[in-house]
Design an enzyme around this catalytic site. Structure first.
Site, PDB file in Angstrom:
ATOM      1  N   ASP A   1     -34.936  24.003 -19.608  1.00  0.00           N
ATOM      2  CA  ASP A   1     -35.662  22.913 -18.950  1.00  0.00           C
ATOM      3  C   ASP A   1     -34.740  21.746 -18.628  1.00  0.00           C
ATOM      4  O   ASP A   1     -34.981  20.996 -17.689  1.00  0.00           O
ATOM      5  CB  ASP A   1     -36.822  22.469 -19.834  1.00  0.00           C
TER       6      ASP A   1
ATOM      7  N   LYS B   1     -35.135  23.500 -24.297  1.00  0.00           N
ATOM      8  CA  LYS B   1     -35.933  24.640 -23.881  1.00  0.00           C
ATOM      9  C   LYS B   1     -37.313  24.526 -24.529  1.00  0.00           C
ATOM     10  O   LYS B   1     -37.509  23.733 -25.423  1.00  0.00           O
ATOM     11  CB  LYS B   1     -35.259  25.955 -24.330  1.00  0.00           C
TER      12      LYS B   1
ATOM     13  N   GLY C   1     -42.019  26.927 -21.856  1.00  0.00           N
ATOM     14  CA  GLY C   1     -42.914  28.082 -21.918  1.00  0.00           C
ATOM     15  C   GLY C   1     -43.378  28.385 -23.330  1.00  0.00           C
ATOM     16  O   GLY C   1     -43.966  29.437 -23.587  1.00  0.00           O
TER      17      GLY C   1
ATOM     18  N   GLU D   1     -36.683  32.478 -28.579  1.00  0.00           N
ATOM     19  CA  GLU D   1     -35.512  32.372 -27.710  1.00  0.00           C
ATOM     20  C   GLU D   1     -34.288  31.952 -28.518  1.00  0.00           C
ATOM     21  O   GLU D   1     -33.199  32.493 -28.334  1.00  0.00           O
ATOM     22  CB  GLU D   1     -35.772  31.346 -26.591  1.00  0.00           C
TER      23      GLU D   1
END
Length: 237
Positions: free
Chosen positions: A93, A103, A106, A112
């Site tokens: 992001d 990040k 989502g 991740e």
């Protein structure tokens, strides 16, 4: 304008393909989450199908990645069955000049981070809008929290100078629930001067599972940009 000519979509496809092209036969691949990485998964599947590469296995970072991998014919494996990951490909992001990331847009940042940190090489695929001078300037910092700890964690984050809000679902009444069954707090910090320090501090709050700061994890950033109406990919390594 038809979707084929939509420059942003084309750019995401290009950068997703550029990452997929770096995967070699016999690799174990961390499959990231999000719209750009979805193209990587699609192109990987196409390379497999055409016989251009063979014997790859994917480790998905989310339910979304797992569904896409199955759709495009990429065999999946788990961290219990392997002892290394050759390459992980994932979006972000925000990316700062030191290749540190935020990040979690989502809500998959915990899985991740596990997969991306294990990989020998971690490639980040983004479009130019994700490049920032300092983290937290355009994107809130996601923190995954166990539901029972929501109130004390929010209080602790407020004490650190953050403004926390519980992430609510879209087309779903109530909060976003992660693949692990937890909730996500999005935090506004006026400045994240020391991402490495903040990452540790947040993760030390009891009830916090993981936050979206990825410090010193990314090896290569592939940036999709539009130049003269054409998508181009530049590399920051």
């Amino acid at each position: 304008m038809s979707p084929e000519q939509d420059p942003v979509k084309l750019m995401k496809q290009q950068v997703g393909k550029a990452a997929a092209d770096r995967v070699k036969s016999g690799s174990i691949v961390g499959l990231g989450t999000g719209s750009t990485t979805a193209y990587t998964i699609q192109f990987l599947g196409e390379r497999l199908k055409s016989g251009e590469i063979k014997d790859i296995k994917g480790v998905p970072t989310s339910f979304q990645a797992s569904v896409l991998a199955k759709e495009y014919g990429i065999p999946l494996t788990t961290l219990d069955e392997i002892d290394h990951i050759d390459i992980a490909i994932d979006g972000a992001d925000e990316v700062d000049p030191h290749k540190n990331l935020i990040k979690g847009g989502g809500a998959a940042h915990t899985r991740e981070k596990i997969v991306d940190c294990l990989a020998d090489q971690f490639i980040v695929v983004v479009d130019g809008s994700k490049i920032v001078d300092r983290l937290g300037s355009t994107f809130l910092l996601p923190v995954e929290v166990m539901p029972m700890a929501m109130t004390p964690v929010m209080a602790a984050i407020t004490k650190l100078g953050g403004k926390p809000t519980l992430r609510m679902g879209v087309k779903k009444a109530g909060p976003v629930i992660t693949d692990q069954g937890n909730m996500v707090i999005d935090v506004k910090f006026d400045a994240i001067d020391n991402p490495a320090e903040l990452e540790k501090t947040l993760n030390n709050i009891p009830g916090v599972l993981e936050n979206g700061l990825f410090v010193g994890v990314a090896d290569v950033i592939l940036v999709g940009e539009i130049k003269d109406g054409q998508p181009v990919v530049r590399e920051i390594s």
